[in-house]
Design a protein around this motif. Structure first.
Motif, PDB file in Angstrom:
ATOM      1  N   GLU A  58       0.828  -1.215   0.000  1.00 35.30           N
ATOM      2  CA  GLU A  58       0.000   0.000   0.000  1.00 35.30           C
ATOM      3  C   GLU A  58       0.862   1.265   0.000  1.00 35.30           C
ATOM      4  OE1 GLU A  58      -3.672   1.573  -0.531  1.00 35.30           O
ATOM      5  OE2 GLU A  58      -3.203  -0.550  -0.374  1.00 35.30           O
ATOM      6  N   ASP A  59       1.993   1.221   0.703  1.00 30.12           N
ATOM      7  CA  ASP A  59       2.910   2.371   0.723  1.00 30.12           C
ATOM      8  C   ASP A  59       3.437   2.672  -0.672  1.00 30.12           C
ATOM      9  OD1 ASP A  59       2.779   2.686   3.555  1.00 30.12           O
ATOM     10  OD2 ASP A  59       4.183   1.008   3.769  1.00 30.12           O
ATOM     11  N   LEU A  60       3.783   1.622  -1.408  1.00 26.93           N
ATOM     12  CA  LEU A  60       4.290   1.807  -2.769  1.00 26.93           C
ATOM     13  C   LEU A  60       3.176   2.257  -3.707  1.00 26.93           C
ATOM     14  CD1 LEU A  60       6.612  -1.307  -3.056  1.00 26.93           C
ATOM     15  CD2 LEU A  60       7.251   1.050  -2.503  1.00 26.93           C
ATOM     16  N   LYS A  61       1.999   1.662  -3.538  1.00 24.85           N
ATOM     17  CA  LYS A  61       0.859   2.029  -4.380  1.00 24.85           C
ATOM     18  C   LYS A  61       0.499   3.503  -4.190  1.00 24.85           C
ATOM     19  CE  LYS A  61      -2.365  -0.986  -4.236  1.00 24.85           C
ATOM     20  NZ  LYS A  61      -3.557  -1.802  -3.961  1.00 24.85           N
ATOM     21  N   GLU A  62       0.596   3.974  -2.967  1.00 23.84           N
ATOM     22  CA  GLU A  62       0.282   5.375  -2.662  1.00 23.84           C
ATOM     23  C   GLU A  62       1.455   6.309  -2.946  1.00 23.84           C
ATOM     24  OE1 GLU A  62      -1.147   5.506   1.360  1.00 23.84           O
ATOM     25  OE2 GLU A  62      -2.899   4.276   0.889  1.00 23.84           O
ATOM     26  N   GLY A  63       2.621   5.755  -3.240  1.00 28.89           N
ATOM     27  CA  GLY A  63       3.787   6.574  -3.581  1.00 28.89           C
ATOM     28  C   GLY A  63       4.343   7.365  -2.422  1.00 28.89           C
ATOM     29  N   ARG A  64       4.400   6.777  -1.242  1.00 29.47           N
ATOM     30  CA  ARG A  64       4.963   7.464  -0.065  1.00 29.47           C
ATOM     31  C   ARG A  64       6.440   7.732  -0.317  1.00 29.47           C
ATOM     32  NH1 ARG A  64       1.477   4.247   3.986  1.00 29.47           N
ATOM     33  NH2 ARG A  64      -0.419   5.497   3.804  1.00 29.47           N
ATOM     34  N   GLN A  65       6.741   9.009  -0.457  1.00 31.78           N
ATOM     35  CA  GLN A  65       8.034   9.424  -0.981  1.00 31.78           C
ATOM     36  C   GLN A  65       9.228   8.898  -0.196  1.00 31.78           C
ATOM     37  OE1 GLN A  65       8.197  13.608  -1.870  1.00 31.78           O
ATOM     38  NE2 GLN A  65       6.361  13.510  -3.127  1.00 31.78           N
TER      39      GLN A  65
END
Length: 166
Positions: free
Chosen positions: A103-110
């Motif tokens: 989910e972190d990657l999907k949301e693009g958490r910088q």
């Protein structure tokens, strides 16, 4: 320019060059270094899987990556599969992926994307190091691993060479 911005620009340029001829990434590349495309490009997992295979060839069997085609888009399920595959493979090649989820990657958490990308790129660069003199090479590797900026000239790092400064 802050260090996060500098990292982003460097990573975007590296990814653009490394994957420019990969047809599976054509829907993502080239990315604009001035934009936040890097973070959204991680959302389907394809780019990260490809980068892992660049760093450590054949880590991921290409047939297991769910890819886009002209007539087929990725579903939320296939995206999740790609992201899980990428995270498990990143861990397998030595990346620390504690507290990083699909989910972190999907949301693009910088901060998480940049941290993971740096690990993948670093592992690939270390795999390509061509050491000419044992003492110099060992010193360069130790300095790079310690993360001390300015101590090692890595201008040739993308072609697999590390030189220490005199």
């Amino acid at each position: 320019m802050c260090s996060t911005e500098e990292e982003k620009v460097a990573f975007v340029n590296w990814v653009n060059k490394a994957l420019e001829k990969d047809p599976d990434c054509s829907h993502l590349l080239p990315m604009d270094p001035a934009s936040n495309q890097l973070f959204t490009a991680m959302g389907d997992g394809i780019l990260l899987c490809k980068m892992i295979n660049l760093s450590v060839p054949d880590t991921i069997d290409e047939r297991t990556i769910n890819k886009r085609t002209i007539n087929k888009k990725l579903t939320p399920f296939t995206i999740q599969e790609n992201l899980n595959l990428a995270l498990n493979s990143a861990s397998a090649i030595g990346c620390h992926v504690v507290n990083i989820g699909a989910e972190d990657l999907k949301e693009g958490r910088q901060h998480l994307v940049l941290g993971l990308l740096w690990q993948v790129i670093k592992i690939g660069l270390f795999a390509d190091i061509e050491i000419t003199r044992n003492e110099e090479g060992r010193a360069a590797r130790l300095l790079l691993m310690s993360g001390q900026p300015g101590m090692v000239d890595t201008t040739d790092a993308f072609v697999g060479r590390i030189r220490t400064r005199p």
